[in-house]
Design a protein around this motif. Structure first.
Motif, PDB file in Angstrom:
ATOM      1  N   LYS A  41      38.536  54.853  35.212  1.00 52.10           N
ATOM      2  CA  LYS A  41      36.927  55.744  35.622  1.00 52.10           C
ATOM      3  C   LYS A  41      35.842  55.350  34.258  1.00 52.10           C
ATOM      4  O   LYS A  41      35.221  54.973  33.989  1.00 52.10           O
ATOM      5  CB  LYS A  41      37.475  57.167  35.013  1.00 52.10           C
ATOM      6  N   PHE A  49      33.290  62.066  32.773  1.00 55.47           N
ATOM      7  CA  PHE A  49      34.451  62.254  32.309  1.00 55.47           C
ATOM      8  C   PHE A  49      33.922  63.011  31.146  1.00 55.47           C
ATOM      9  O   PHE A  49      34.225  62.490  29.878  1.00 55.47           O
ATOM     10  CB  PHE A  49      35.281  60.890  32.337  1.00 55.47           C
ATOM     11  N   MET A  63      36.912  65.596  35.539  1.00 52.63           N
ATOM     12  CA  MET A  63      35.444  63.766  36.176  1.00 52.63           C
ATOM     13  C   MET A  63      34.541  64.078  37.536  1.00 52.63           C
ATOM     14  O   MET A  63      35.155  65.274  38.332  1.00 52.63           O
ATOM     15  CB  MET A  63      36.845  62.746  36.632  1.00 52.63           C
ATOM     16  N   GLY A  65      31.966  62.003  39.601  1.00 55.79           N
ATOM     17  CA  GLY A  65      31.064  60.644  40.598  1.00 55.79           C
ATOM     18  C   GLY A  65      29.958  60.966  41.638  1.00 55.79           C
ATOM     19  O   GLY A  65      29.808  62.065  41.552  1.00 55.79           O
TER      20      GLY A  65
END
Length: 140
Positions: A41, A49, A63, A65
Motif C-alpha cells: 500500500k 490509508f 484502506m 483504493g
C-alpha cells in the motif's frame, strides 16, 4: 474519547497496525501478511490509508483504493476494546470523503465468509448487497 483519524505514517503506526490486524483478521495466507500488505500500500502512495488514533495508540484502520472507475474500501479494523464507539463509521466516512475528492462515484467492498454479521454495519452506512460473483486469481 479523543480519537482522530490521520493518514498512516509507517514509522509511527506500523507495529501497532500489524498487531491490530493480527488480532482482528488473523489471516493465515502469506499474501495477507500485514507487513507485506502495508509495504504494498505504501508503494502505491495514493494517500488512502488511514488510522484512528487515541493519543498515540492506533485503535482502528481503513484502506481505500481508486482506479478511476470504482473505489474500494478494505482493511477496516477496530480494536475490540474500542468497538461500538462510532470509530468504524468515522473511518468509513473519512475514506468515502477521500475517495469522493478523487472523483469516485461508487464504492465497493467485500465481506469475508464467516464475517457476514458485519453486513448490518455497512447497511446502516448506506451500502447494499449487489448480486455479483466475486472471483479471484493469485498471480504469485
Amino acid at each position: 474519547m479523543n480519537m482522530t483519524i490521520t493518514p498512516y505514517v509507517d514509522a509511527a503506526h506500523r507495529s501497532q497496525v500489524i498487531a491490530l490486524w493480527d488480532a482482528v483478521f488473523g489471516y493465515k495466507a502469506a499474501h495477507n501478511n500485514p507487513g507485506v500488505s502495508i509495504d504494498r500500500k505504501i508503494a502505491v502512495d495514493d494517500g488512502l490509508f488511514f488510522v484512528a488514533v487515541e493519543g498515540t495508540t492506533v485503535v482502528g484502520t481503513i484502506m481505500a483504493g481508486y482506479d478511476g472507475h470504482r473505489g474500494w474500501i478494505y482493511s477496516v479494523a477496530v480494536s475490540p476494546a474500542h468497538r461500538r464507539q462510532g470509530i468504524g463509521s468515522r473511518l468509513v466516512a473519512h475514506a468515502e470523503r477521500a475517495l469522493m475528492a478523487k472523483g469516485c462515484v461508487k464504492i465497493n467492498l467485500q465481506i469475508m465468509e464467516g464475517n457476514e454479521s458485519v453486513t448490518e454495519f455497512y447497511s446502516l452506512l448506506g451500502y447494499v448487497v449487489e448480486k455479483r460473483v466475486s472471483m479471484a486469481k493469485r498471480l504469485v
